[in-house]
Scaffold this active site. Structure first.
Site, PDB file in Angstrom:
ATOM      1  N   SER A  28       0.826  -1.213   0.000  1.00  0.00           N
ATOM      2  CA  SER A  28       0.000   0.000   0.000  1.00  0.00           C
ATOM      3  C   SER A  28       0.862   1.267   0.000  1.00  0.00           C
ATOM      4  CB  SER A  28      -0.918   0.018   1.235  1.00  0.00           C
ATOM      5  OG  SER A  28      -1.593   1.262   1.288  1.00  0.00           O
ATOM      6  N   LEU A  29       0.478   2.213  -0.833  1.00  0.00           N
ATOM      7  CA  LEU A  29       1.174   3.499  -0.888  1.00  0.00           C
ATOM      8  C   LEU A  29       0.518   4.516   0.042  1.00  0.00           C
ATOM      9  CD1 LEU A  29       1.740   3.757  -4.747  1.00  0.00           C
ATOM     10  CD2 LEU A  29       3.331   2.977  -2.991  1.00  0.00           C
ATOM     11  N   LYS A  83     -13.198  -4.640   1.917  1.00  0.00           N
ATOM     12  CA  LYS A  83     -14.066  -3.504   1.579  1.00  0.00           C
ATOM     13  C   LYS A  83     -15.558  -3.817   1.732  1.00  0.00           C
ATOM     14  CE  LYS A  83     -11.224  -0.687  -1.482  1.00  0.00           C
ATOM     15  NZ  LYS A  83     -11.143   0.010  -2.766  1.00  0.00           N
ATOM     16  N   GLY A 134     -14.282  -5.055 -16.660  1.00  0.00           N
ATOM     17  CA  GLY A 134     -14.142  -5.680 -15.351  1.00  0.00           C
ATOM     18  C   GLY A 134     -15.366  -5.409 -14.499  1.00  0.00           C
ATOM     19  N   ALA A 174     -13.806  -2.386  -7.729  1.00  0.00           N
ATOM     20  CA  ALA A 174     -13.573  -1.022  -8.215  1.00  0.00           C
ATOM     21  C   ALA A 174     -14.618  -0.639  -9.261  1.00  0.00           C
ATOM     22  CB  ALA A 174     -12.169  -0.905  -8.801  1.00  0.00           C
TER      23      ALA A 174
HETATM   24  P1  NAP Z   1     -11.271  -7.123  -8.187  1.00  0.00           P
HETATM   25  O1  NAP Z   1     -12.452  -6.961  -7.310  1.00  0.00           O
HETATM   26  O2  NAP Z   1     -10.404  -8.317  -8.050  1.00  0.00           O
HETATM   27  O3  NAP Z   1     -11.827  -7.047  -9.718  1.00  0.00           O
HETATM   28  C1  NAP Z   1     -10.984  -7.257 -10.836  1.00  0.00           C
HETATM   29  C2  NAP Z   1     -11.831  -7.453 -12.071  1.00  0.00           C
HETATM   30  O4  NAP Z   1     -10.949  -7.628 -13.183  1.00  0.00           O
HETATM   31  C3  NAP Z   1     -12.731  -8.700 -12.015  1.00  0.00           C
HETATM   32  O5  NAP Z   1     -13.949  -8.419 -12.656  1.00  0.00           O
HETATM   33  C4  NAP Z   1     -11.922  -9.709 -12.829  1.00  0.00           C
HETATM   34  O6  NAP Z   1     -12.701 -10.678 -13.452  1.00  0.00           O
HETATM   35  C5  NAP Z   1     -11.324  -8.818 -13.900  1.00  0.00           C
HETATM   36  N1  NAP Z   1     -10.154  -9.416 -14.515  1.00  0.00           N
HETATM   37  C6  NAP Z   1      -9.039  -9.868 -13.899  1.00  0.00           C
HETATM   38  N2  NAP Z   1      -8.184 -10.359 -14.817  1.00  0.00           N
HETATM   39  C7  NAP Z   1      -8.807 -10.264 -16.026  1.00  0.00           C
HETATM   40  C8  NAP Z   1      -8.434 -10.616 -17.361  1.00  0.00           C
HETATM   41  N3  NAP Z   1      -7.262 -11.194 -17.630  1.00  0.00           N
HETATM   42  N4  NAP Z   1      -9.311 -10.349 -18.353  1.00  0.00           N
HETATM   43  C9  NAP Z   1     -10.507  -9.766 -18.085  1.00  0.00           C
HETATM   44  N5  NAP Z   1     -10.916  -9.418 -16.841  1.00  0.00           N
HETATM   45  C10 NAP Z   1     -10.053  -9.657 -15.828  1.00  0.00           C
HETATM   46  O7  NAP Z   1     -10.300  -5.872  -8.033  1.00  0.00           O
HETATM   47  P2  NAP Z   1     -10.726  -4.346  -7.819  1.00  0.00           P
HETATM   48  O8  NAP Z   1     -10.730  -4.024  -6.369  1.00  0.00           O
HETATM   49  O9  NAP Z   1     -11.934  -4.086  -8.622  1.00  0.00           O
HETATM   50  O10 NAP Z   1      -9.463  -3.574  -8.429  1.00  0.00           O
HETATM   51  C11 NAP Z   1      -9.250  -3.660  -9.812  1.00  0.00           C
HETATM   52  C12 NAP Z   1      -8.017  -2.829 -10.191  1.00  0.00           C
HETATM   53  O11 NAP Z   1      -8.249  -1.448  -9.934  1.00  0.00           O
HETATM   54  C13 NAP Z   1      -6.758  -3.210  -9.414  1.00  0.00           C
HETATM   55  O12 NAP Z   1      -5.694  -3.204 -10.319  1.00  0.00           O
HETATM   56  C14 NAP Z   1      -6.633  -2.105  -8.395  1.00  0.00           C
HETATM   57  O13 NAP Z   1      -5.277  -1.879  -8.017  1.00  0.00           O
HETATM   58  C15 NAP Z   1      -7.178  -0.915  -9.181  1.00  0.00           C
HETATM   59  N6  NAP Z   1      -7.708   0.136  -8.300  1.00  0.00           N
HETATM   60  C16 NAP Z   1      -7.144   1.364  -8.378  1.00  0.00           C
HETATM   61  C17 NAP Z   1      -7.633   2.380  -7.583  1.00  0.00           C
HETATM   62  C18 NAP Z   1      -7.008   3.749  -7.665  1.00  0.00           C
HETATM   63  O14 NAP Z   1      -7.208   4.543  -6.741  1.00  0.00           O
HETATM   64  N7  NAP Z   1      -6.292   4.066  -8.718  1.00  0.00           N
HETATM   65  C19 NAP Z   1      -8.701   2.150  -6.701  1.00  0.00           C
HETATM   66  C20 NAP Z   1      -9.273   0.881  -6.655  1.00  0.00           C
HETATM   67  C21 NAP Z   1      -8.754  -0.128  -7.472  1.00  0.00           C
HETATM   68  P3  NAP Z   1     -12.992 -12.115 -12.723  1.00  0.00           P
HETATM   69  O15 NAP Z   1     -13.798 -11.796 -11.516  1.00  0.00           O
HETATM   70  O16 NAP Z   1     -13.693 -12.860 -13.762  1.00  0.00           O
HETATM   71  O17 NAP Z   1     -11.640 -12.657 -12.362  1.00  0.00           O
END
Ligand code: NAP
Length: 293
Positions: A19-20, A70, A131, A135
């Site tokens: 975590s940053l 979360k 996705g 998020a």
């Molecule tokens: P999450 O709940 O694990 O959701 C990830 C999503 O991506 C799921 O729908 C997953 O599908 C899909 N996915 C994973 N690999 C895939 C692939 N190869 N092809 C197609 N779909 C794929 O994670 P999250 O909390 O939503 O976070 C997602 C990303 O956003 C992370 O990288 C996180 O670091 C980033 N994020 C950034 C911020 C920011 O402040 N910049 C804030 C929140 C999140 P399946 O369920 O089918 O595996």
């Protein structure tokens, strides 16, 4: 400097080592000269209830919540903001009147660079969100708040897509949401003028990967003349991601996830410190320096 009166903030997750947030928040706290410290708390899911009770006992004033807590934290809170209820996830918790209150600042974080960079009528915007994880839920609510005309979420797992779709059934906020299988992208991309990657594909160290091919990108926003296309990747390391490089090569403007991270953190810090302003520039510069210097 830690003193006998230093007040405690922090982040809970499993893991939290990556975590940053501690860097970013402590930089802001130091700039403000306040007697606070923000600590990483690695909490396993089976310890979540005890951890929150202990936080109350030792006087923690607030904390950030990251994966995998979360959603799991919601039953342990006395109150959850309407926004966090709609999103279905809490990323910020604060202690108020002897109770834990949860809210969500990811929505504010996501919207912030869109609002400050673009002065446009979002009702003309068709957004495609790649996705359907945690998020993506905040992005759906953010796009609704912006007033986007159409919101399309695309996922790869049929069962998870169905669950995601069903989870919005009782939400009055989301009237123009449609949820699709990934196969529908060729139909959706030509109409879209905002494309958001919420998958972790392309994140460090897998920097050569992208959720879309360049051929798919060439279909993106071909019909978009009023609102030039925007590609937004929630990933901030590397910068730019392969996804954003592809987007730029087809003429889209690009936004990476760093500003979302900074702005969701700033919104949380304002709540904990009960201040209208926090040093956002310091938070951003601290992360940029850490990531890319
Ligand atoms: P999450 O709940 O694990 O959701 C990830 C999503 O991506 C799921 O729908 C997953 O599908 C899909 N996915 C994973 N690999 C895939 C692939 N190869 N092809 C197609 N779909 C794929 O994670 P999250 O909390 O939503 O976070 C997602 C990303 O956003 C992370 O990288 C996180 O670091 C980033 N994020 C950034 C911020 C920011 O402040 N910049 C804030 C929140 C999140 P399946 O369920 O089918 O595996």
């Amino acid at each position: 400097m830690i003193t006998g009166t230093t007040k405690l903030l922090g982040v809970i997750g499993d893991p939290v080592g990556h975590s940053l947030s501690p860097l970013m928040h402590n930089a802001a706290i130091n700039t403000l000269g306040l007697d606070y410290v923000y600590l990483p708390f690695p909490i396993k899911p089976h310890n979540l209830r005890d951890a929150i009770a202990c936080f109350a006992a030792i006087g923690v004033l607030g904390f950030s919540v990251t994966i995998p807590h979360k959603q799991a934290i919601i039953p342990f809170l006395s109150e959850v903001s309407d926004l966090a209820k709609v999103v279905g996830a809490v990323n910020t918790v604060f202690y108020q009147d002897h109770h834990w209150v949860g809210t969500n600042t990811d929505v504010t974080g996501f919207i912030s660079p869109l609002k400050t960079t673009y002065n446009r009528d979002w009702s003309q915007t068709s957004v495609v969100i790649l996705g359907n994880g945690g998020a993506a839920r905040a992005i759906v609510v953010g796009c609704t708040e912006l007033g986007c005309g159409e919101i399309h979420v695309v996922g790869r797992d049929v069962e998870k897509i169905a669950l995601f779709r069903d989870s919005w059934q009782n939400s009055t906020l989301v009237g123009n949401l449609q949820v699709h299988h990934w196969d529908m992208l060729p139909k959706l991309l030509p109409q879209a003028n905002l494309l958001v990657n919420t998958t972790p594909v392309g994140m460090h160290p897998q920097i050569e990967r992208s959720p879309l091919t360049i051929e798919e990108f060439k279909q993106f926003a071909v019909a978009s003349s009023i609102n030039p296309p925007i590609a937004y990747d929630l990933t901030y390391n590397p910068s730019p991601t392969k996804f954003l490089q592809q987007a730029a090569s087809v003429g889209a403007t690009t936004i990476n996830g760093l500003e979302m991270l900074v702005q969701q953190g700033a919104a949380a810090l304002k709540i904990w410190l009960q201040r209208d302003t926090v040093p956002v520039d310091v938070m951003r510069q601290t992360l940029l320096q850490h990531l890319f210097n």
